[in-house]
Design a protein around this motif. Sequence first.
Motif, PDB file in Angstrom:
ATOM      1  N   LEU A 233      38.087  38.263  34.459  1.00 60.46           N
ATOM      2  CA  LEU A 233      39.393  38.904  34.626  1.00 60.46           C
ATOM      3  C   LEU A 233      39.318  39.953  35.729  1.00 60.46           C
ATOM      4  O   LEU A 233      40.168  40.012  36.622  1.00 60.46           O
ATOM      5  N   LEU A 234      38.263  40.742  35.675  1.00 69.79           N
ATOM      6  CA  LEU A 234      38.100  41.779  36.700  1.00 69.79           C
ATOM      7  C   LEU A 234      37.944  41.142  38.075  1.00 69.79           C
ATOM      8  O   LEU A 234      38.519  41.609  39.068  1.00 69.79           O
ATOM      9  N   GLU A 235      37.199  40.066  38.127  1.00 69.60           N
ATOM     10  CA  GLU A 235      36.997  39.365  39.397  1.00 69.60           C
ATOM     11  C   GLU A 235      38.329  38.901  39.988  1.00 69.60           C
ATOM     12  O   GLU A 235      38.589  39.066  41.173  1.00 69.60           O
ATOM     13  N   CYS A 236      39.178  38.350  39.099  1.00 73.87           N
ATOM     14  CA  CYS A 236      40.508  37.910  39.548  1.00 73.87           C
ATOM     15  C   CYS A 236      41.272  39.083  40.135  1.00 73.87           C
ATOM     16  O   CYS A 236      41.858  38.993  41.217  1.00 73.87           O
ATOM     17  N   VAL A 237      41.262  40.175  39.410  1.00 75.34           N
ATOM     18  CA  VAL A 237      42.063  41.323  39.823  1.00 75.34           C
ATOM     19  C   VAL A 237      41.523  41.901  41.122  1.00 75.34           C
ATOM     20  O   VAL A 237      42.284  42.249  42.025  1.00 75.34           O
ATOM     21  N   LEU A 238      40.200  41.947  41.227  1.00 71.76           N
ATOM     22  CA  LEU A 238      39.620  42.502  42.446  1.00 71.76           C
ATOM     23  C   LEU A 238      39.897  41.591  43.633  1.00 71.76           C
ATOM     24  O   LEU A 238      40.125  42.052  44.742  1.00 71.76           O
ATOM     25  N   THR A 239      39.902  40.286  43.375  1.00 72.16           N
ATOM     26  CA  THR A 239      40.219  39.362  44.463  1.00 72.16           C
ATOM     27  C   THR A 239      41.624  39.612  44.971  1.00 72.16           C
ATOM     28  O   THR A 239      41.880  39.628  46.164  1.00 72.16           O
ATOM     29  N   TRP A 240      42.531  39.845  44.008  1.00 72.75           N
ATOM     30  CA  TRP A 240      43.901  40.132  44.410  1.00 72.75           C
ATOM     31  C   TRP A 240      43.979  41.419  45.226  1.00 72.75           C
ATOM     32  O   TRP A 240      44.683  41.505  46.210  1.00 72.75           O
ATOM     33  N   GLU A 241      43.226  42.402  44.762  1.00 73.84           N
ATOM     34  CA  GLU A 241      43.284  43.669  45.480  1.00 73.84           C
ATOM     35  C   GLU A 241      42.639  43.562  46.842  1.00 73.84           C
ATOM     36  O   GLU A 241      43.038  44.235  47.776  1.00 73.84           O
ATOM     37  N   GLU A 242      41.654  42.684  46.922  1.00 68.04           N
ATOM     38  CA  GLU A 242      41.020  42.476  48.214  1.00 68.04           C
ATOM     39  C   GLU A 242      42.010  41.955  49.248  1.00 68.04           C
ATOM     40  O   GLU A 242      41.930  42.278  50.408  1.00 68.04           O
ATOM     41  N   GLU A 243      42.944  41.132  48.719  1.00 66.00           N
ATOM     42  CA  GLU A 243      43.947  40.613  49.635  1.00 66.00           C
ATOM     43  C   GLU A 243      44.679  41.756  50.306  1.00 66.00           C
ATOM     44  O   GLU A 243      45.096  41.667  51.444  1.00 66.00           O
ATOM     45  N   GLU A 244      44.851  42.814  49.533  1.00 63.51           N
ATOM     46  CA  GLU A 244      45.630  43.921  50.065  1.00 63.51           C
ATOM     47  C   GLU A 244      44.786  44.846  50.936  1.00 63.51           C
ATOM     48  O   GLU A 244      45.243  45.378  51.918  1.00 63.51           O
ATOM     49  N   GLU A 245      43.566  45.082  50.540  1.00 65.80           N
ATOM     50  CA  GLU A 245      42.734  45.920  51.384  1.00 65.80           C
ATOM     51  C   GLU A 245      41.264  45.566  51.222  1.00 65.80           C
ATOM     52  O   GLU A 245      40.864  45.003  50.224  1.00 65.80           O
ATOM     53  N   GLU A 246      40.498  45.944  52.175  1.00 61.72           N
ATOM     54  CA  GLU A 246      39.082  45.622  52.159  1.00 61.72           C
ATOM     55  C   GLU A 246      38.383  46.342  51.028  1.00 61.72           C
ATOM     56  O   GLU A 246      38.651  47.489  50.724  1.00 61.72           O
ATOM     57  N   ARG A 247      37.492  45.647  50.376  1.00 58.87           N
ATOM     58  CA  ARG A 247      36.715  46.279  49.329  1.00 58.87           C
ATOM     59  C   ARG A 247      35.377  46.692  49.928  1.00 58.87           C
ATOM     60  O   ARG A 247      34.684  45.883  50.543  1.00 58.87           O
ATOM     61  N   GLY A 248      35.058  47.945  49.763  1.00 57.29           N
ATOM     62  CA  GLY A 248      33.824  48.440  50.365  1.00 57.29           C
ATOM     63  C   GLY A 248      32.655  48.348  49.407  1.00 57.29           C
ATOM     64  O   GLY A 248      32.733  47.750  48.361  1.00 57.29           O
ATOM     65  N   GLY A 249      31.563  48.959  49.771  1.00 57.16           N
ATOM     66  CA  GLY A 249      30.450  49.075  48.855  1.00 57.16           C
ATOM     67  C   GLY A 249      29.385  48.029  49.068  1.00 57.16           C
ATOM     68  O   GLY A 249      29.616  46.848  48.905  1.00 57.16           O
TER      69      GLY A 249
END
Length: 1214
Positions: free
Chosen positions: A448-464
């Motif tokens: 579930l978290l992976e799905c949500v993070l993927t969606w958020e990635e669409e909006e902005e780059e995920r760092g780290g």
Amino acid sequence: MESFLSHFNQRSDVEREWLRQLFAFVRDKLCPVLGTGALALSLVQRIEVAVGSSRARCLPLSYRLVTISELVTRQQTPCCSNLSWSTNEHREWVREAEQALPNLRALPRANLLLIGCLSGGCGVGGSCDGFWRVEDVSGSLTSEMLSPSPLWLGQPLLFPFWNYIPQTAPGQDHEDSGYLELVGCPLPLTSDSEVAFNPAGVNRRSAVGVKVAAGLLKHRVKGLRVKVYGEVCAVCPLLDIAGNSFFCLFLREEQQTLPILVTEPSCLWWRLSEESGCVSALPDRQLEGADETERVVPPHTTKHSRVISYKGMLTSVRSTGAGLYVIDGKIGLCLAYQPIQRHGLRPGAEIELHDVHFLYRPSHTSLPSMLCMCLRSSLRITSFSRLGSEVSSTSNVPSDALLPQLLLEMNLGMSQYLWLCYCCTALRDRLVPRWVRGERVCVLAGRLLECVLTWEEEEEERGGAGRDIYREMLQEPHHCPLTEYRVGSPGCQYVSVSDCISTMESECWDSLSLSSLLPASGSSLTQAELNPALAWSVSLSLGQDKLPRPLLLVGVLDLPRTHTPVSGPHTLCLRDQTGILTCVAVETSDDDDSGRQRAISNTAWIGCLVCVRRFTMVMERFLQSEFPSYRHLDQDNYITHRHSRVYVQLCLNDLQILSPSASMTHLIREKKRRREEEEEDDQMEVQEEEEGGSVKRARQEVQENEPRLKPPVAIVTGSSLPGELPCVSLVIRVLRKEGVAWRNEGTGCEGGRAGLSLCFSVKAEPIGQVQKWAWNPRNSVLQERETDRKTDSTTVEVLFLRSSVRWFNLIQPGSFYRLIAPNTQDSSVLIGCLVAVKSGVELHATPSLLVQSDWTIHTLIPPLLNPPYSQMTPPPVMSVGEVLNCSRDVELVSFYGVISQRITLPDQSGTPETTQNTDVEAGLSVRLTVCSETKGRSLQVYLDLSHTPYPPGIVPGNAVLFSGFQRRLSRVGGVYCRSLLVSCLTVSAVGTTILSRDPPPPVVLLGVWAMRGAEQCLVGRVKGHVVCVLYLQLQWTCSLCGSIYTQRCTRSHPPCGSTSSVFQAVAKAVIEDGSGEAHVWFSCPVVSCLLGLTTPQWEGLQRSLRTKGHLRVYTRGRSLVSDTVSDDPLLQYLSCVCNSIAVCRPLTLTCTLQTRSHTPAARREDSAQLKRGEKRKRRGSADLLTHGLTQDTAPSALFLHFLFCLSSSPRGKG
Ligand SMILES: [Zn+2]
Ligand SMILES: [Zn+2]
């Protein structure tokens, strides 16, 4: 024994017996380091010391010696033992303990004497974990100590005060089945314990200070060994990375610090005896963030944490596995970034935290203030808890232990980890055990978290980047994953199905504004016109637009077998354990890239556990009211009944599959296989042309884009059957589908209709013979034998009755399905018979097949059949324009259009008021205005919902496939459609907002419109000029009966008691645009605009008519005259106005073509279209005049005397 007892000759017999047992225990159970006698003597001395001087030489006869193995096997509950307690001291200890946390009980007392040796670092199996252990010949037990001393190592010791905490959590081996908390200092039984703590034999004289050592490190000399001394200023936790245990400590000399990595297994226990610096307690204010008012934090704000030290009491354990605790009742503690095993973290324990990160509001799912430990932080228990905390089911779920592992694997930030932990709990509450096994919840939460993070990635780059543990521990200045944190990421809120429903139900009525439902002429509507306008309304809102954060739904897609009030039996639903939510679903086509939506037909979605982020919440309101006029709209007592229907609209392609159904697993695999085959074909072609890396690249891209197949975690239930059972199957292609309706099947009843059953039928073409299977083929690829047709296949009528009706939404014309009858090898069950299944209502010429409730239906990928499977094609789907233009002979049409307006028609049958919610929906008659997607042409569709379950999704903005509708002509030749029993509505595209207005109507020339009439269009825009006003009527009307109203209603036969009136105005003007001339009717409130009056002038006009009630004027020659008086000053005034240049001016009008008839008559005609069907057409020129439409179709309505009835909206004024 005797020499030992000789020391106690003065003692009583009871004491001597106790001493005898003690001696035997020492002899048998303790390693005979010294002589048994000496050891036993020493033990008695120590016991006497421990018991205390006040009761000197008094033996604790109630205490019994216990071995480690006995303790572990016999003691099932936590307990404590203290030799020195008197009864009163114990009572006081209990009182103090329970005062701290009143909901917990103190540890029960056990009178046990514990003796053993302390060992450090390594366990029985030789693995070094850095724990201290108490050992005797029977076994060893992990121990926690507050301030351990190396002097105790290897010594036989008496433990005067200890707690024993058994751990009975499943999945842990015997070794970890409990631990000791050694509260008081152990008493050595031997005296020669003055060995200096110098394990490595270091000669301090040749050691160098920290400063010198740091200098040496800068200029490394190969092979140089140094001895370093300094003050220990920080100790990092013991880590076990890939089987290597190590820890790190910092030495300090003035401002210089030096990190030291300890990797030597025999030295690991050092860590436990290091003393770290003092604690600076944090000022309270910094941690009282919870008192601040909740602010909406902009998502994804990056904040810096502060490194602090803190001292407090652990007050609750949120989850041991996830490492979440609460300190002092208000501060969260997270240990997940320091994934090491710990003991003693029980409610009531006093702890000291050093170098922890303080995060403020990292996530909405946690306490506002969070303390998080990284690899540099240390935790020390300063006082063991006196409380016996039961291991509660929520705080010690073994599967939670996977969460810190996910944290590492997914490289999560603090906010994300807290969200993950929250979702894990929520998923457990909402899906376990019905759909998901308890131990799989963490995996699910991770997905579930992976799905949500993927969606958020669409909006902005995920760092780290990945974690670098050495850098985290050693680097100065300190930097770790907790140094920076993203506030509110993920920025969405996982709500349960029932929460989503209640959100919609409350929003449904909160968002209602009655006056906004009325047309612009609302103030002049009478009671009979006003209330129907309020009868139905809808509001939409997007789940992703919800505040304070977007909503996220998780549930299983299902087709419920039973009819529930909230969801019809024929709708797709999203369920979890809290509720069931109706879904109006569509999907986008795989075949082309247009992204065009279509009706769902894939049964593989049933049983999939999905995550829904993009969805539209639809709230339909049904209102029964008796408002006398618009002025009473704020008085709720005129509402006699209200009812709402809430559901969500979504596109299946927007869903993320968290756990696929068996059919979906197969489908994804099959699609992948097909794609690979295609790719291979492509590749061969390309290779022939040129050699290059592009093929490989293309293949990689395809592989990256394809949905990753996730092994199912959900429990297979419902429509899926165990694959091993034998069954028979038949493959069909659906040609036509009829609508669901209550029909008299003569076989019992269901639901609210006596003697009627829900039913629908499809006309289908069998592709091959009935096949026998030893296993359930579900949606597997069509086998050759299934398509091997030996007989002439005819069509078959497949009937769906009662609970089988649930398949309705997934069966679409043109699609292929495999019908499976389980638990049988009798192929005759799937052969349609010619016997009428319906009890004598009508006989079917085609064979019928009645779908049984346990049959399943699986959508197949359209097979490539050779020869082509059929000449038969589903009936063509027309556009709105084609329906309007098609030949008059066509009676049944199927067409596709977008709903732009929906009106509930007044109930003509005059049925008494209904109070049942379902009744509100049951007898509805609805008129839809349907547009084609591109052009401004529209079609009226009349729906009679009295024979069918209420269809969700029939709301403005949605595109609907209307199949099997009757095409009819009105008296003026306008085309409309109405529903029949066989008609079927299929939502094929969902709008996200009702603001998707009609496109602006086309600009028309009056001359052309006059010639072509309704064939051109019903609504058009006219750019013209006002020639003159022909007619004007102003009237105060009784809102109840429509009579003229003066001081009271003027109706006398029978008298009308109404006390409310509305002001109505009608005007007729001549408009010309160069191509022609038209008489245009204007009504309230457009009349005031036509006359160019200001609001005060208009209101003054209304007031001056109060006593007279009404005024009707018309042109005679160049002036206006009244039919009653001639010298009225009001008449003079209006005459003046009408002839002024303020009136005779250019205008742009939006007009509706209408008849001469007045509004109520038009309304009557509306229902006539539906109820009685076609009216007899009058011959001759009058044909053009008799088409009727209601006033409420347009913002304001006007009637054209000559050819048109036109309406103008105020904004259209030029
Ligand atoms: Zn850190
Ligand atoms: Zn009246």
